[in-house]
Design a protein around this motif. Sequence first.
Motif, PDB file in Angstrom:
ATOM      1  N   GLY A   1       2.544  -6.253   2.680  1.00  0.00           N
ATOM      2  CA  GLY A   1       2.316  -7.199   3.756  1.00  0.00           C
ATOM      3  C   GLY A   1       1.318  -6.629   4.745  1.00  0.00           C
ATOM      4  O   GLY A   1       0.548  -5.728   4.415  1.00  0.00           O
ATOM      5  N   ASP A   2       1.345  -7.144   5.976  1.00  0.00           N
ATOM      6  CA  ASP A   2       0.442  -6.643   7.007  1.00  0.00           C
ATOM      7  C   ASP A   2       0.777  -5.202   7.378  1.00  0.00           C
ATOM      8  O   ASP A   2      -0.085  -4.409   7.699  1.00  0.00           O
ATOM      9  CB  ASP A   2       0.525  -7.520   8.259  1.00  0.00           C
ATOM     10  CG  ASP A   2      -0.022  -8.920   8.003  1.00  0.00           C
ATOM     11  OD1 ASP A   2      -0.885  -9.068   7.117  1.00  0.00           O
ATOM     12  OD2 ASP A   2       0.419  -9.858   8.692  1.00  0.00           O
ATOM     13  N   TYR A   3       2.080  -4.880   7.353  1.00  0.00           N
ATOM     14  CA  TYR A   3       2.533  -3.525   7.681  1.00  0.00           C
ATOM     15  C   TYR A   3       3.271  -2.970   6.467  1.00  0.00           C
ATOM     16  O   TYR A   3       4.224  -3.563   5.985  1.00  0.00           O
ATOM     17  CB  TYR A   3       3.473  -3.551   8.890  1.00  0.00           C
ATOM     18  CG  TYR A   3       4.092  -2.201   9.187  1.00  0.00           C
ATOM     19  CD1 TYR A   3       3.335  -1.191   9.761  1.00  0.00           C
ATOM     20  CD2 TYR A   3       5.418  -1.941   8.873  1.00  0.00           C
ATOM     21  CE1 TYR A   3       3.885   0.048  10.027  1.00  0.00           C
ATOM     22  CE2 TYR A   3       5.979  -0.705   9.139  1.00  0.00           C
ATOM     23  CZ  TYR A   3       5.212   0.292   9.713  1.00  0.00           C
ATOM     24  OH  TYR A   3       5.756   1.517   9.977  1.00  0.00           O
ATOM     25  N   ASN A   4       2.797  -1.829   5.952  1.00  0.00           N
ATOM     26  CA  ASN A   4       3.403  -1.246   4.760  1.00  0.00           C
ATOM     27  C   ASN A   4       4.061   0.099   5.043  1.00  0.00           C
ATOM     28  O   ASN A   4       4.375   0.838   4.116  1.00  0.00           O
ATOM     29  CB  ASN A   4       2.354  -1.097   3.658  1.00  0.00           C
ATOM     30  CG  ASN A   4       1.809  -2.428   3.211  1.00  0.00           C
ATOM     31  OD1 ASN A   4       2.560  -3.379   3.013  1.00  0.00           O
ATOM     32  ND2 ASN A   4       0.510  -2.536   3.089  1.00  0.00           N
ATOM     33  N   GLY A   5       4.294   0.410   6.308  1.00  0.00           N
ATOM     34  CA  GLY A   5       4.882   1.687   6.679  1.00  0.00           C
ATOM     35  C   GLY A   5       6.314   1.859   6.215  1.00  0.00           C
ATOM     36  O   GLY A   5       6.831   2.971   6.198  1.00  0.00           O
ATOM     37  N   ASN A   6       6.954   0.765   5.837  1.00  0.00           N
ATOM     38  CA  ASN A   6       8.335   0.848   5.370  1.00  0.00           C
ATOM     39  C   ASN A   6       8.423   1.152   3.875  1.00  0.00           C
ATOM     40  O   ASN A   6       9.510   1.344   3.347  1.00  0.00           O
ATOM     41  CB  ASN A   6       9.086  -0.450   5.680  1.00  0.00           C
ATOM     42  CG  ASN A   6       8.414  -1.663   5.065  1.00  0.00           C
ATOM     43  OD1 ASN A   6       7.205  -1.665   4.852  1.00  0.00           O
ATOM     44  ND2 ASN A   6       9.176  -2.703   4.806  1.00  0.00           N
ATOM     45  N   LEU A   7       7.293   1.199   3.192  1.00  0.00           N
ATOM     46  CA  LEU A   7       7.286   1.491   1.763  1.00  0.00           C
ATOM     47  C   LEU A   7       7.200   2.995   1.532  1.00  0.00           C
ATOM     48  O   LEU A   7       6.544   3.713   2.278  1.00  0.00           O
ATOM     49  CB  LEU A   7       6.099   0.807   1.079  1.00  0.00           C
ATOM     50  CG  LEU A   7       6.068  -0.710   1.141  1.00  0.00           C
ATOM     51  CD1 LEU A   7       4.768  -1.238   0.548  1.00  0.00           C
ATOM     52  CD2 LEU A   7       7.253  -1.312   0.419  1.00  0.00           C
TER      53      LEU A   7
END
Length: 59
Positions: free
Chosen positions: A29-35
């Motif tokens: 998505g727009d933010y991928n820091g949780n991957l």
Amino acid sequence: MSKNLVPEAKEGLSRFKMETAAELGVTFGDYNGNLTSKQCGSVGGEMVKKMVQAYEQNL
């Protein structure tokens, strides 16, 4: 910074990445820091695997 050798291919590569990620159950998505690195790496690895297979079939 990553650069595509063929700028016109950017849209196709992005679509290919999203399709591959969806097949693996990874949501970009727009933010991928949780991957995790493992999740992101699995997408890239699967993309390379598919590209190699396609190349070998066209030999």
